[in-house]
Every structure is written in structure tokens, then in C-alpha cells.
Scaffold this active site. Structure first.
Site, mmCIF file in Angstrom:
data_model
loop_
_atom_site.group_PDB
_atom_site.id
_atom_site.type_symbol
_atom_site.label_atom_id
_atom_site.label_comp_id
_atom_site.label_asym_id
_atom_site.label_seq_id
_atom_site.Cartn_x
_atom_site.Cartn_y
_atom_site.Cartn_z
ATOM 1 N N ASN A 1 0.857 -1.190 0.000
ATOM 2 C CA ASN A 1 0.000 0.000 0.000
ATOM 3 C C ASN A 1 0.896 1.244 0.000
ATOM 4 O OD1 ASN A 1 0.609 0.716 2.854
ATOM 5 N ND2 ASN A 1 -0.383 -1.247 3.212
ATOM 6 N N ASP B 1 -3.950 -6.639 4.899
ATOM 7 C CA ASP B 1 -4.874 -7.605 5.519
ATOM 8 C C ASP B 1 -4.799 -8.971 4.853
ATOM 9 O OD1 ASP B 1 -5.970 -5.984 7.526
ATOM 10 O OD2 ASP B 1 -7.226 -4.944 6.053
ATOM 11 N N LYS C 1 9.102 -16.641 -11.478
ATOM 12 C CA LYS C 1 8.294 -15.514 -11.963
ATOM 13 C C LYS C 1 7.042 -16.034 -12.678
ATOM 14 C CE LYS C 1 8.587 -11.470 -14.914
ATOM 15 N NZ LYS C 1 9.178 -10.932 -16.116
ATOM 16 N N PHE D 1 -4.406 3.094 14.712
ATOM 17 C CA PHE D 1 -4.763 4.102 13.701
ATOM 18 C C PHE D 1 -5.911 3.575 12.854
ATOM 19 C CE2 PHE D 1 -1.624 7.580 13.414
ATOM 20 C CZ PHE D 1 -0.806 7.211 14.459
ATOM 21 N N LYS E 1 -10.778 -4.004 19.011
ATOM 22 C CA LYS E 1 -9.350 -4.374 19.119
ATOM 23 C C LYS E 1 -8.768 -3.981 20.476
ATOM 24 C CE LYS E 1 -8.582 -4.050 14.105
ATOM 25 N NZ LYS E 1 -7.532 -4.100 13.095
HETATM 26 N N1 CTP Z 1 -3.683 -3.613 12.041
HETATM 27 C C1 CTP Z 1 -2.933 -4.672 12.460
HETATM 28 N N2 CTP Z 1 -2.917 -5.834 11.744
HETATM 29 C C2 CTP Z 1 -3.643 -5.960 10.620
HETATM 30 C C3 CTP Z 1 -4.408 -4.874 10.164
HETATM 31 C C4 CTP Z 1 -4.405 -3.715 10.902
HETATM 32 O O1 CTP Z 1 -2.281 -4.569 13.507
HETATM 33 N N3 CTP Z 1 -3.600 -7.100 9.932
HETATM 34 C C5 CTP Z 1 -3.710 -2.381 12.863
HETATM 35 C C6 CTP Z 1 -3.144 -1.160 12.147
HETATM 36 O O2 CTP Z 1 -1.766 -1.003 12.426
HETATM 37 C C7 CTP Z 1 -3.985 -0.036 12.742
HETATM 38 C C8 CTP Z 1 -5.319 -0.681 13.059
HETATM 39 O O3 CTP Z 1 -5.071 -2.092 13.123
HETATM 40 O O4 CTP Z 1 -3.456 0.454 13.952
HETATM 41 C C9 CTP Z 1 -6.385 -0.436 12.064
HETATM 42 O O5 CTP Z 1 -5.939 -0.778 10.773
HETATM 43 P P1 CTP Z 1 -6.885 -0.715 9.528
HETATM 44 O O6 CTP Z 1 -6.159 -1.268 8.314
HETATM 45 O O7 CTP Z 1 -7.478 0.643 9.431
HETATM 46 O O8 CTP Z 1 -8.051 -1.674 10.007
HETATM 47 P P2 CTP Z 1 -8.541 -3.102 9.693
HETATM 48 O O9 CTP Z 1 -8.920 -3.680 10.988
HETATM 49 O O10 CTP Z 1 -7.579 -3.845 8.848
HETATM 50 O O11 CTP Z 1 -9.889 -2.792 8.934
HETATM 51 P P3 CTP Z 1 -10.198 -2.458 7.388
HETATM 52 O O12 CTP Z 1 -8.917 -2.678 6.631
HETATM 53 O O13 CTP Z 1 -11.276 -3.400 7.060
HETATM 54 O O14 CTP Z 1 -10.618 -1.008 7.428
#
Ligand code: CTP
Length: 401
Positions: free
Chosen positions: A208, A277, A287, A321, A339
Site C-alpha cells: 500500500n 490484511d 516468476k 490508527f 481491538k
Molecule cells: N492492524 C494490524 N494488523 C492488521 C491490520 C491492521 O495490527 N492485519 C492495525 C493497524 O496497524 C492499525 C489498526 O489495526 O493500527 C487499524 O488498521 P486498519 O487497516 O485501518 O483496520 P482493519 O482492521 O484492517 O480494517 P479495514 O482494513 O477493514 O478497514
């Protein structure tokens, strides 16, 4: 922190004295006022005119020359300074300060000085490793002086080893640290930053746009405030912060492992990383070649690291965050409670000046009592300080008997 501060820059007679000109510029760029005090030998290496021009102030070198100011020079300058930086500091000035000798302006000021002093020694390796000099340095350190160890490398005299003046960025950072209130002293803080990269084959990966700037700002500010900081970072192109333990990771699985390893010892966990995620279900060893057909990728869920931290939370402060494009407050609140975070920093990707890559951010800080603190657009360093102010508040609340 340096903004609006008065810095007395002591320059002594070593070849690195020529670097003092650039150091002045760096302090001035941070909106500090600088006055230079030179020893007689420093004038062999850099002229007072250079320093006078760059500081915009007269240069001081003679204890007995009338200054036209109300206080005599050594008293007036000691009162004026919020801190002193001696760079470069020769073996001679270190020895004189350690022995309490006051035979020129700089050494006399040091006997009077009540505000912090940062000593940056620079000299030939044999002089630097001389046990008498090292004893003097230790004496200063025990006496409350701040010492920035010399760097190693090629020296002006042609030898290699310790004795170089550290990079000027490190001197400025050390000055910032000295002037910062130590309200996180003795606290172990774990910060995650940057994106994760989830490999698909030896050439490609899923990731990302996270730059890591917010997480690095948090790590640096926590370090300045006295915390022992571990920064678990995905791949970013930001210089390594000094004084912080950096653990470099690539994937979310690596990041989880690194976080869990440090969790036990950490009292505060701040998860600024943008963790992927999902990861490709299959990592191809070679490759992936294109064909005429469409390619469908199958993705597996990555661990939710902060949720797992939440399960083992104990009395740790956990800060997360939420970067959202829709329903910011609703989504952030959901994440805060599900969380088990203490604070969540919500930002809307649509706001100008917020989110990835920028040096600024626009955030709201949500807490478990339903409080919402809305911050205006700020530099990520200032946002980091506001988040850490809230962390300090929570630590004080929980620590109270
Ligand atoms: N986070 C994490 N591990 C993951 C995804 C997220 O520890 N696999 C943590 C991020 O570092 C952040 C928080 O969870 O502090 C929220 O991350 P975000 O990507 O906004 O939330 P998600 O729970 O992944 O929800 P979505 O992507 O569905 O918005």
C-alpha cells in the site's frame, strides 16, 4: 523544540571547527538563536566573520574585552543560553572543564553555566582513546554534561578510527533530545510503521502507499521524551532514526513475530503500520509468466496484529490508527472497541493534508470514554507529540495508586 531557544555554540581548536558554520545554519533553520564563543585556537580553523555572518550576532572570544552589554561576557552568555553545544570539543577543553579550570572565555562560561551542555568531542584516534581524556569525559558525564560520542571513520590526519565529529544531523538531534522534557523516561514503547509487502513471486508483491512518516515521527518523539523505543518497520525510504532500536520486517507475518517478541517488555504499543490484511495464498518460486487468460489471485487473511496484542494487553497502553475513506468516526469507534485499544487516531484519506506520503496529517483522537479530540492540520512530528501527550496522560492515570 529548538524553535525559539538560545543556543550558545562553543567552538574549539580542531579541524572539524570548519563544520561549525553548517551547524549554525541548521540551528538557525530550526528557528533557534545562536551565539558563538570561539577559543583562540578555533580561529586557526574558521574565522569569526563567518560565524558572525551566519549567527547574526557578534562572536565572543575574549573574557576581558568590553562587550558594551550590562553583564560581563561570561555571566551574560551563561544567563542567555538555554543550552550550550561545544562542537568540536578538543581534549584540551574537556580536560579544562573536568578540572574546573577557567582560563579563557569558554572554559570560564562552563564554570558558571546552569543550563544543559552537550559536548561533541572530535580529535585524532590516539588522543580520543587516551585514558586520561576518557576519564575526563566520564567525569563530565557523571557531572551531568551530555556527551555525544565521536563517530568512527577516516580522520583528517589520515588515520581511521573513532574521533570524527558525528554527522551534524546527529548533533542537532542530540540537542533536540537534551531540550525535551523527559516525561516518558523509563517507559518502553513499541511502535510499528510503514507498509508490509506480501510477495507473489520473486519479482512482485502486494503493498500500500504508507510512507512510514507518522510511525517514524512517533518513534523519534518518544525517544526524545526519554522512552526506550523499538520501531518495527516495514520497507520505507526514511533514514534510520538515531537512538531507536530498529527492527526491519517485510511481511505482516514477520511484523507480527517481531511485535510479539517485544510485547512482553513494552508498556506502550503504538500501531501506526498499514498492515496488508491479505497475502497471496501461494508464493510462486519462479516468476509468474503471462498467458492469454485472465489471472485470478487467491488471497489469504493475514494475522490482525493489534487484535492479538489486544488479547494479551494486560495493563499496556495500546494505540491504533484508522485511515478511512468512508464513515470515519463509525469505523474508528468499531476498531477502538473490537481491538481493545485505549486510543485510536482516526484520519480521513479525503482531507487535504492527511494520510499517506504527506508531511502533515489531520486527525481526531478517540478514547474509550467517548472523548474526541480534533486536531487541526499539523506537521506529523507535532501530531506525534499530541498523541504522546495523551499516552503520558494515560500512563499517569494508571500509575496513580
Ligand atoms: N492492524 C494490524 N494488523 C492488521 C491490520 C491492521 O495490527 N492485519 C492495525 C493497524 O496497524 C492499525 C489498526 O489495526 O493500527 C487499524 O488498521 P486498519 O487497516 O485501518 O483496520 P482493519 O482492521 O484492517 O480494517 P479495514 O482494513 O477493514 O478497514
Amino acid at each position: 523544540m529548538l524553535k525559539g531557544k538560545n543556543i550558545l555554540l562553543g567552538i574549539t581548536g580542531g579541524i572539524a571547527a570548519y563544520k561549525a558554520a553548517e551547524l549554525v545554519r541548521m540551528f538557525v533553520a530550526r528557528e533557534a538563536s545562536v551565539k558563538a564563543v570561539m577559543t583562540a585556537n578555533a580561529e586557526y580553523f574558521i574565522t569569526p566573520v563567518t560565524l558572525e555572518t551566519l549567527t547574526g550576532n557578534r562572536v565572543y572570544s575574549d573574557t576581558f574585552k568590553p562587550t558594551g552589554e550590562r553583564d560581563i561576557a561570561h555571566i551574560g552568555l551563561a544567563k542567555w543560553a538555554d543550552m550550550t553545544v561545544i562542537a568540536p570539543a578538543t581534549a584540551n577543553i574537556v580536560g579544562k572543564i573536568a578540572a574546573g579550570i577557567a582560563d579563557d572565555l569558554l572554559s570560564t562560561i562552563m564554570v558558571t553555566m546552569k543550563t544543559p551542555v552537550l559536548i561533541c568531542p572530535a580529535m585524532n584516534t590516539d588522543m580520543y582513546s587516551n585514558p586520561i581524556f576518557q576519564n575526563n569525559l566520564e567525569k563530565l558525564s557523571k557531572g551531568g554534561f551530555h556527551i555525544l560520542d565521536a563517530a568512527s571513520g577516516e580522520l583528517a590526519c589520515g588515520t581511521e578510527g573513532p574521533g570524527r565529529l558525528p554527522p551534524l544531523e546527529d548533533i542537532v538531534e542530540a540537542a533536540e533530545t537534551v531540550l525535551t522534557k523527559k516525561d516518558l523516561q523509563g517507559t518502553r514503547v513499541l511502535v510499528t510503521a510503514g507498509p508490509t509487502q506480501e510477495p507473489l513471486d520473486p519479482v512482485r508483491y502486494i503493498t500500500n502507499h504508507s510512507s512510514g512518516k507518522m510511525g517514524y515521527a512517533l518513534a523519534l518523539k518518544a525517544k526524545r521524551r526519554g522512552a526506550e523505543v523499538t520501531l518495527v518497520s516495514g520497507p520505507v525510504s526514511i533514514p534510520e532514526p538515531t537512538g531507536v532500536r530498529l527492527v526491519k520486517v517485510t511481511t505482516a507475518v514477520d511484523m507480527k513475530e517481531a511485535v510479539m517478541e517485544c510485547l512482553e517488555e513494552s508498556q506502550v504499543v503504538i500501531k501506526a503500520a498499514a498492515v496488508a490484511d491479505y497475502r497471496p495464498g501461494r508464493l510462486s518460486k519462479s516468476k509468474i509468466k503471462k498467458t492469454a487468460k485472465p489471472l485470478t489471485l487467491s488471497l489469504e487473511r493475514n494475522p490482525d496484529i493489534i487484535a492479538e496484542v489486544g488479547i494479551r494487553k494486560g495493563n499496556r497502553i495500546v494505540v491504533g490508527f484508522a485511515l478511512e475513506t468512508d464513515d470515519l468516526m463509525e469505523n474508528a469507534l468499531k476498531k477502538l472497541t473490537s481491538k481493545k485499544m485505549d486510543l485510536i487516531i482516526a484520519n480521513d484519506l479525503g482531507e487535504p493534508g492527511a494520510g499517506f506520503r504527506h508531511d502533515t496529517n489531520v486527525v481526531k483522537i478517540l478514547d474509550v470514554d467517548g472523548g474526541v479530540e480534533t486536531l487541526p492540520m499539523m506537521d506529523k512530528g507535532d501530531v506525534a507529540d499530541r498523541i504522546l501527550d495523551r499516552v503520558v496522560g494515560l500512563l499517569n492515570k494508571y500509575r496513580k495508586p
